[in-house]
Design an enzyme around this catalytic site. Structure first.
Site, PDB file in Angstrom:
ATOM      1  N   LYS A 126       0.804  -1.154  -0.004  1.00 18.31           N
ATOM      2  CA  LYS A 126      -0.028  -0.135   0.125  1.00 18.31           C
ATOM      3  C   LYS A 126       0.935   1.198   0.082  1.00 18.31           C
ATOM      4  O   LYS A 126       1.915   1.207   0.452  1.00 18.31           O
ATOM      5  CB  LYS A 126      -0.756   0.032   1.242  1.00 18.31           C
ATOM      6  N   ASP A 166      -7.035   4.290  -4.483  1.00 21.16           N
ATOM      7  CA  ASP A 166      -7.745   4.127  -3.295  1.00 21.16           C
ATOM      8  C   ASP A 166      -8.147   5.603  -3.038  1.00 21.16           C
ATOM      9  O   ASP A 166      -8.545   6.153  -3.912  1.00 21.16           O
ATOM     10  CB  ASP A 166      -6.625   3.746  -2.131  1.00 21.16           C
TER      11      ASP A 166
HETATM   12  P1  NDP Z   1     -12.838   7.802  -2.916  1.00 22.08           P
HETATM   13  O1  NDP Z   1     -11.767   8.883  -2.751  1.00 22.08           O
HETATM   14  O2  NDP Z   1     -13.397   7.844  -4.294  1.00 22.08           O
HETATM   15  O3  NDP Z   1     -13.991   8.349  -1.958  1.00 22.08           O
HETATM   16  C1  NDP Z   1     -13.823   8.408  -0.314  1.00 22.08           C
HETATM   17  C2  NDP Z   1     -15.262   8.761   0.246  1.00 22.08           C
HETATM   18  O4  NDP Z   1     -14.865   8.648   1.822  1.00 22.08           O
HETATM   19  C3  NDP Z   1     -15.440  10.101  -0.061  1.00 22.08           C
HETATM   20  O5  NDP Z   1     -16.983  10.230   0.047  1.00 22.08           O
HETATM   21  C4  NDP Z   1     -14.890  10.982   1.112  1.00 22.08           C
HETATM   22  O6  NDP Z   1     -15.527  12.051   1.318  1.00 22.08           O
HETATM   23  C5  NDP Z   1     -15.337   9.913   2.217  1.00 22.08           C
HETATM   24  N1  NDP Z   1     -13.903  10.026   3.279  1.00 22.08           N
HETATM   25  C6  NDP Z   1     -12.669   9.880   2.872  1.00 22.08           C
HETATM   26  N2  NDP Z   1     -12.185  10.221   4.258  1.00 22.08           N
HETATM   27  C7  NDP Z   1     -12.927  10.518   5.044  1.00 22.08           C
HETATM   28  C8  NDP Z   1     -12.912  10.739   6.518  1.00 22.08           C
HETATM   29  N3  NDP Z   1     -11.693  10.872   7.124  1.00 22.08           N
HETATM   30  N4  NDP Z   1     -13.930  10.854   7.046  1.00 22.08           N
HETATM   31  C9  NDP Z   1     -15.252  10.686   6.579  1.00 22.08           C
HETATM   32  N5  NDP Z   1     -15.290  10.660   5.186  1.00 22.08           N
HETATM   33  C10 NDP Z   1     -14.203  10.387   4.313  1.00 22.08           C
HETATM   34  O7  NDP Z   1     -12.397   6.392  -2.247  1.00 22.08           O
HETATM   35  P2  NDP Z   1     -12.845   5.162  -2.433  1.00 22.08           P
HETATM   36  O8  NDP Z   1     -14.178   4.940  -2.666  1.00 22.08           O
HETATM   37  O9  NDP Z   1     -11.912   4.345  -3.496  1.00 22.08           O
HETATM   38  O10 NDP Z   1     -12.497   4.398  -0.979  1.00 22.08           O
HETATM   39  C11 NDP Z   1     -13.250   4.470   0.175  1.00 22.08           C
HETATM   40  C12 NDP Z   1     -12.912   3.156   1.091  1.00 22.08           C
HETATM   41  O11 NDP Z   1     -12.960   2.027   0.256  1.00 22.08           O
HETATM   42  C13 NDP Z   1     -11.611   3.473   1.509  1.00 22.08           C
HETATM   43  O12 NDP Z   1     -11.590   2.930   2.945  1.00 22.08           O
HETATM   44  C14 NDP Z   1     -10.476   2.499   0.491  1.00 22.08           C
HETATM   45  O13 NDP Z   1      -9.415   2.048   1.226  1.00 22.08           O
HETATM   46  C15 NDP Z   1     -11.558   1.264   0.585  1.00 22.08           C
HETATM   47  N6  NDP Z   1     -11.458   0.541  -0.701  1.00 22.08           N
HETATM   48  C16 NDP Z   1     -11.310   0.861  -1.804  1.00 22.08           C
HETATM   49  C17 NDP Z   1     -11.026   0.216  -2.993  1.00 22.08           C
HETATM   50  C18 NDP Z   1     -11.226   0.618  -4.347  1.00 22.08           C
HETATM   51  O14 NDP Z   1     -10.898  -0.137  -5.328  1.00 22.08           O
HETATM   52  N7  NDP Z   1     -10.968   1.990  -4.732  1.00 22.08           N
HETATM   53  C19 NDP Z   1     -10.790  -1.293  -2.879  1.00 22.08           C
HETATM   54  C20 NDP Z   1     -11.082  -1.915  -1.565  1.00 22.08           C
HETATM   55  C21 NDP Z   1     -11.313  -0.916  -0.542  1.00 22.08           C
HETATM   56  P3  NDP Z   1     -14.824  13.468   1.273  1.00 22.08           P
HETATM   57  O15 NDP Z   1     -14.919  13.702  -0.458  1.00 22.08           O
HETATM   58  O16 NDP Z   1     -15.478  14.411   1.855  1.00 22.08           O
HETATM   59  O17 NDP Z   1     -13.455  13.507   1.599  1.00 22.08           O
HETATM   60  O1  2IT Z   2      -8.048  -1.479  -0.614  1.00 21.94           O
HETATM   61  C1  2IT Z   2      -7.974  -2.156  -1.756  1.00 21.94           C
HETATM   62  O2  2IT Z   2      -7.807  -3.127  -2.010  1.00 21.94           O
HETATM   63  C2  2IT Z   2      -7.643  -1.047  -2.934  1.00 21.94           C
HETATM   64  N1  2IT Z   2      -7.434   0.055  -2.795  1.00 21.94           N
HETATM   65  C3  2IT Z   2      -7.577  -1.509  -4.316  1.00 21.94           C
HETATM   66  C4  2IT Z   2      -6.036  -2.151  -4.740  1.00 21.94           C
HETATM   67  C5  2IT Z   2      -5.724  -2.508  -6.002  1.00 21.94           C
HETATM   68  O3  2IT Z   2      -4.879  -2.804  -5.930  1.00 21.94           O
HETATM   69  O4  2IT Z   2      -6.893  -2.594  -6.860  1.00 21.94           O
END
Ligand code: NDP
Ligand code: 2IT
Length: 449
Positions: A126, A166
């Site tokens: 990561k 992420d």
């Molecule tokens: P994005 O940046 O697309 O979206 C993040 C969302 O979470 C936004 O709505 C943001 O709001 C909110 N957010 C972020 N930080 C905070 C915080 N400290 N407090 C409250 N709200 C918060 O990210 P993703 O959708 O890609 O990721 C969301 C979660 O999913 C993370 O935990 C990530 O690690 C996990 N994840 C993502 C994957 C992927 O493929 N993208 C795969 C597996 C897990 P704001 O805009 O106001 O900051």
């Molecule tokens: O938390 C996660 O699994 C991700 N942000 C996606 C990682 C990836 O390599 O697609």
């Protein structure tokens, strides 16, 4: 916890005393793998746990860039290469002001187990930076990504370490990172990053994969308890990549999504959230979720005033935390249970605090653990890598069908392991045990490295 597990945890706490999120992630795993450790004295003899909690490598670096006012800004960059037991390091990059070594290490540690559950040949890593992409121009984002990659490129490669997105890193950032990598290397190594745009080697359905995968997992979990998503009320925290596509698939399954959020607050639309409006606000305009009210004046907005998000006060059958770590506290879990919640599906990484998870499980709430339930994103990243190696592509339907099979298989693995190790219905333990067994087998086979 037996003596060996307690002593390892104690040592982790001592050595990493300023890394609370990392300690939390390690504790959760160690607390659930005791029955496996008991069966395998060779793990203690080879200090297997001491090795698994220590990253193979941590890279920390300076990221200087010039903002639109001509000022030089310096951020800190990270890449934690946690484990290469079952494949090249694989995991996302997070750009968010609260990023620090503890957050990146907890994410890297979780990633090893998650990637093991996918059944695909990917190790765990990561990275990210404390860079805040909010209110930055496109040019600033590009200059930052170029500077970040100018250091990172020497540590990654399609058979070495493959970053992806992420929080704060989506297709736009991956594009700028890829462009700089290609320029420095003078080679087209398509598989060095995943989450690329479709026009230059990205996979169809990667954008949708984490959210869709979460719903496939939750659907399977409900099915095992004679329930379905149809007509269920759903609340989803966050409104980013994971939240949006979890919403889309939940709607396809006949559920009613009534609330979504961002870090400032949440919207509640009892008639059902209009996803097209959310996509326009978040994917195109990059605005605050509050602006939803301009299009849907009958919806309500609740500002967040404490660490507890107001979204968990809303009565729901299924809660899907899809924003960030520790966003669902014990307080929030109590409110959800008082309101009769049936299931919690973790789309974000470690969104429930340990006491929230414990409380939910004690109250017979079905919990879909992050490592398993959000593994669809990285699994589809691995499918993107294989398409890049083949120099070919699958259709959207083909990728989605593979993703669905993988998620069904992951749920099944969690269920069977929970049953086999005496914790039927506890998929948190089932996921940790299944992933740990696979990693431990690989580590034993490869000797002391
Ligand atoms: P994005 O940046 O697309 O979206 C993040 C969302 O979470 C936004 O709505 C943001 O709001 C909110 N957010 C972020 N930080 C905070 C915080 N400290 N407090 C409250 N709200 C918060 O990210 P993703 O959708 O890609 O990721 C969301 C979660 O999913 C993370 O935990 C990530 O690690 C996990 N994840 C993502 C994957 C992927 O493929 N993208 C795969 C597996 C897990 P704001 O805009 O106001 O900051
Ligand atoms: O938390 C996660 O699994 C991700 N942000 C996606 C990682 C990836 O390599 O697609």
């Amino acid at each position: 916890m037996n003596e060996y597990l307690s002593s390892v945890l104690e040592e982790v706490e001592k050595k990493n005393s300023n890394e609370p999120e990392f300690i939390q992630a390690v504790r959760e795993v160690l607390q659930t793998v005791e029955p496996v450790i008991d069966k395998h004295p060779e793990f203690k003899q080879t200090s297997l746990l001491e090795r698994i909690v220590e990253p193979e490598r941590i890279i920390v670096f300076r990221v200087p860039w010039i903002n639109d006012n001509g000022k030089v800004v310096v951020n800190r960059g990270y890449r934690v290469q946690f484990s290469s037991v079952i494949g090249p390091y694989k995991g996302g990059l997070r750009f968010h002001p609260n990023v620090n070594q503890s957050i990146i290490k907890f994410l890297g540690f979780e990633q090893i187990f998650k990637n093991a559950l996918t059944g695909l040949p990917i190790g765990g890593g990561k990275g990210g930076s404390d860079f805040d992409p909010k209110r930055k121009s496109d040019n600033e984002i590009m200059r930052f990504c170029q500077s970040y990659m100018t250091e990172l490129y020497r540590h990654i490669g399609q058979d070495v370490d493959v970053p992806a997105g992420d929080i704060g890193v989506g297709a736009r950032e991956i594009g700028y990172l890829f462009g700089q990598y290609k320029r420095i290397r003078n080679a087209y190594e398509g598989g060095v990053l995943t989450g690329k745009a479709i026009c230059y080697g990205g996979s169809l359905a990667r954008k949708e994969a984490t959210g869709y995968g979460l719903i496939f997992y939750v659907r399977e979990m409900l099915k095992a308890h004679n329930e379905t998503l149809k007509d269920k009320t759903v609340t989803i925290s966050g409104s980013g990549n994971v939240a949006i596509y979890a919403c889309e698939k939940a709607l396809e399954n006949g559920a009613k999504v009534v609330a979504m959020s961002d870090s400032n607050g949440c919207i509640y639309d009892p008639n059902g959230i209009k996803l097209d409006i959310i996509k326009e606000i978040k994917e195109i305009k990059r605005e605050r979720i509050k602006t939803y009210l301009q299009s849907c004046p009958n919806a309500q907005y609740f500002e967040r005033t404490s660490e507890d998000s107001p979204i968990w006060d809303i009565k729901t059958d299924i809660a899907l935390p899809c924003a960030t770590q520790n966003e669902l506290t014990l307080n929030s879990a109590k409110k959800l249970v008082a309101n009769g919640v049936l299931a919690v599906g973790e789309g974000a990484n470690m969104p429930c605090t340990q006491s929230a998870t414990d409380f939910l499980l004690e109250n017979k709430v079905l919990v879909a653990p992050a490592k398993a339930a959000n593994a669809g994103g990285v699994a589809t990243s691995a499918i993107e890598m294989s398409q890049n190696s083949m120099r070919f592509y699958y259709t959207f339907e083909e990728v989605e069908a593979k993703l669905e099979r993988i998620m069904i298989n992951i749920f099944d693995t969690c269920r069977k392991n929970a049953e086999e190790y005496g914790c039927t219905g506890n998929y948190v333990a089932g996921a940790n045990i299944a992933a740990f067994k696979k990693l431990a087998d690989g580590m034993m086979a490869q000797g002391i490295v």
